[in-house]
Design an enzyme around this catalytic site. Structure first.
Site, mmCIF file in Angstrom:
data_model
loop_
_atom_site.group_PDB
_atom_site.id
_atom_site.type_symbol
_atom_site.label_atom_id
_atom_site.label_comp_id
_atom_site.label_asym_id
_atom_site.label_seq_id
_atom_site.Cartn_x
_atom_site.Cartn_y
_atom_site.Cartn_z
ATOM 1 C CG HIS A 83 -8.694 29.549 20.534
ATOM 2 N ND1 HIS A 83 -8.090 29.620 19.293
ATOM 3 C CD2 HIS A 83 -9.066 28.258 20.689
ATOM 4 C CE1 HIS A 83 -8.098 28.419 18.740
ATOM 5 N NE2 HIS A 83 -8.689 27.573 19.566
ATOM 6 C CG ASP A 162 -0.734 23.195 17.078
ATOM 7 O OD1 ASP A 162 -1.197 22.195 17.661
ATOM 8 O OD2 ASP A 162 -1.437 23.946 16.375
ATOM 9 N NE ARG A 169 -4.234 16.140 18.376
ATOM 10 C CZ ARG A 169 -4.790 17.320 18.663
ATOM 11 N NH1 ARG A 169 -4.140 18.445 18.464
ATOM 12 N NH2 ARG A 169 -6.001 17.365 19.170
ATOM 13 C CB SER A 184 -3.340 21.711 19.861
ATOM 14 O OG SER A 184 -3.736 22.380 18.701
ATOM 15 C CE LYS A 188 -3.542 26.338 17.499
ATOM 16 N NZ LYS A 188 -4.129 25.270 16.749
HETATM 17 N N1 URA Z 1 -8.343 23.546 17.798
HETATM 18 C C1 URA Z 1 -6.982 23.528 17.861
HETATM 19 O O1 URA Z 1 -6.334 24.515 17.587
HETATM 20 N N2 URA Z 1 -6.386 22.399 18.250
HETATM 21 C C2 URA Z 1 -7.049 21.287 18.567
HETATM 22 O O2 URA Z 1 -6.425 20.315 18.904
HETATM 23 C C3 URA Z 1 -8.464 21.306 18.485
HETATM 24 C C4 URA Z 1 -9.102 22.449 18.104
#
Ligand code: URA
Length: 422
Positions: A83, A162, A169, A184, A188
């Site tokens: 990621h 999320d 947000r 967040s 995921k």
């Molecule tokens: N990427 C994400 O998935 N979440 C965040 O809060 C910031 C970047």
């Protein structure tokens, strides 16, 4: 029985919340019992007060458990996933997924769309004729068994908390909060059921966490969360002051991916792809030098298999833009700055990103860089080529790019890989 106002008040006053309070708040917000304005107030209180380790773990766990999770342990292969916290010209998922998959690792790469000035993997892939990013869980599973790799959108049921919190947000100035970003991303990623997770945490002008110390702390926090859940997690801290590679946009980044998979491509894209691949293979227990499969075509074969399995046409030409405009260097010198954020914003204005949720992006929009930091530039020679379907946007992009560069008598670009945090 919990009460949203009491919970918001406690966090606002700097009192640590219990795991029960946090779990209740996340669940009640996901189901609609707690209102947007109440969760927004809590997010802002977290922004200013932070979360201690136990609170962060409770928040991430509640978000992770808000939906279903995937489990690929029956595939009979190790699983690895990466990621990135988001960058400009960051097409690394595209060559990395087939490369790692070509070594017999299952790579369930659930990816996102563009966010602000940063590009989105799914938007890039959709430039390929026929390519489908919305897949069922059964398709993902079958494709992983067959080709080893899949790059698609998260299925609807993964970490729904999320999705809702992130959208909130985005419009309440609470994105750049370390505990909110960490929970967040990790909710995921842990929902994807991977055995190994490699995080590419960006720092620099084009990153969400611009300051190196903040990025380092974010990386350490996410590694600790991953380990807590038994996932072999490593973070690579990488510089995002200038774009990766020579292309920023959608189809144009697929084009550069194909160069890497054919054994060529820009040095920085190859370096980062190989670094992340090494960590993923190591985590999956495979002792190999990933550079080999870029040279011998095995990564390209796997790419073609992945594209075909997702209904894409690997041999179809990528779309070409209807309008192009080249910007020439105003003076000679050594390029000492090529600001990633400005290039990302200019590409966004050209149509590579969205102006509102759900808008479709232009597959052909983007920017080709003719020079990189440290290169000598000569007055009158090309710096950037801008591409778009909406030529009226060229002047705004051109204006942004005027402030994106600087020259000096001499300059050597800093190392791309800053550190590795385990
Ligand atoms: N990427 C994400 O998935 N979440 C965040 O809060 C910031 C970047």
């Amino acid at each position: 029985m919990h009460n949203a106002v009491e919970i918001i008040t406690a966090k606002r006053n700097g009192v640590a919340l219990s795991a029960e309070q946090i779990t209740w708040m996340v669940n009640a917000y996901t189901t609609g019992e707690v209102a947007d304005e109440q969760f927004a107030a809590l997010a802002m209180a977290i922004y200013f007060r932070g979360l201690d380790d136990a609170e962060l773990l409770a928040l991430m766990t509640a978000m992770l458990n808000s939906g279903s999770t995937l489990d690929f342990s029956d595939l009979g292969k190790p699983t690895a996933d990466k990621h990135s916290t988001g960058g400009v010209g960051d097409k690394i998922t595209l060559p990395l997924t087939p490369l790692v998959a070509s070594y017999g690792v299952a790579v369930p790469q659930l990816s996102g769309r563009g966010l602000g000035h940063t590009g989105g993997t799914l938007d890039k892939l959709e430039a390929i004729e026929g390519f489908q990013v919305d897949l069922t869980e059964a398709h993902i599973r079958a494709q992983l068994a067959e080709t080893g790799g899949v790059i698609c959108a998260p299925t609807g049921e993964l970490a729904p908390a999320d999705k809702k919190i992130y959208a909130l947000r985005d419009v309440t100035a609470t994105v750049d909060s370390l505990p909110l970003i960490a929970s967040s991303i990790m909710s995921k990623k842990l929902a994807e059921g991977t055995g190994t997770l490699v995080l590419d945490v960006k720092t620099g002008s084009g990153a969400f966490m611009q300051d190196e110390e903040d990025a380092r702390q974010l990386a350490a926090t996410m590694v600790a969360l991953g380990k807590e859940f038994g996932v072999n997690t490593t973070a690579v801290l990488t510089r995002m002051d200038s774009p990766l590679g020579y292309t920023v946009g959608n189809g144009i980044e697929v084009e550069e991916t194909l160069e890497v998979l054919a054994g060529g491509g820009p040095n920085d894209v190859v370096e980062l792809t190989l670094t992340l691949a090494r960590h993923m293979l190591q985590g999956a227990g495979i002792d190999a030098d990933p550079a080999e499969h870029l040279v011998n075509g095995k990564a390209m074969d796997t790419w073609r298999a992945i594209v075909t399995a997702q209904h894409g046409a690997p041999d179809a030409p990528l779309p070409t833009p209807s309008h192009e405009h080249t910007i020439l260097a105003p003076a000679s010198g050594v390029l000492s700055k090529l600001d990633a954020r400005s290039v990302g914003e200019a590409a966004w204005h050209l149509g590579a990103g969205r102006q509102y949720q759900g808008q479709s992006v232009q597959a052909t929009a983007g920017i080709r860089l003719h020079v990189k930091p440290g290169d000598a530039i000569v007055a009158g020679e090309p710096l950037f080529t801008l591409a778009t379907e909406t030529p009226e946007r060229i002047s705004v992009a051109e204006e942004i790019l005027q402030n994106a560069i600087d020259t000096a008598d001499a300059y050597s670009a800093p190392e791309l890989i800053v550190d590795v945090i385990r």
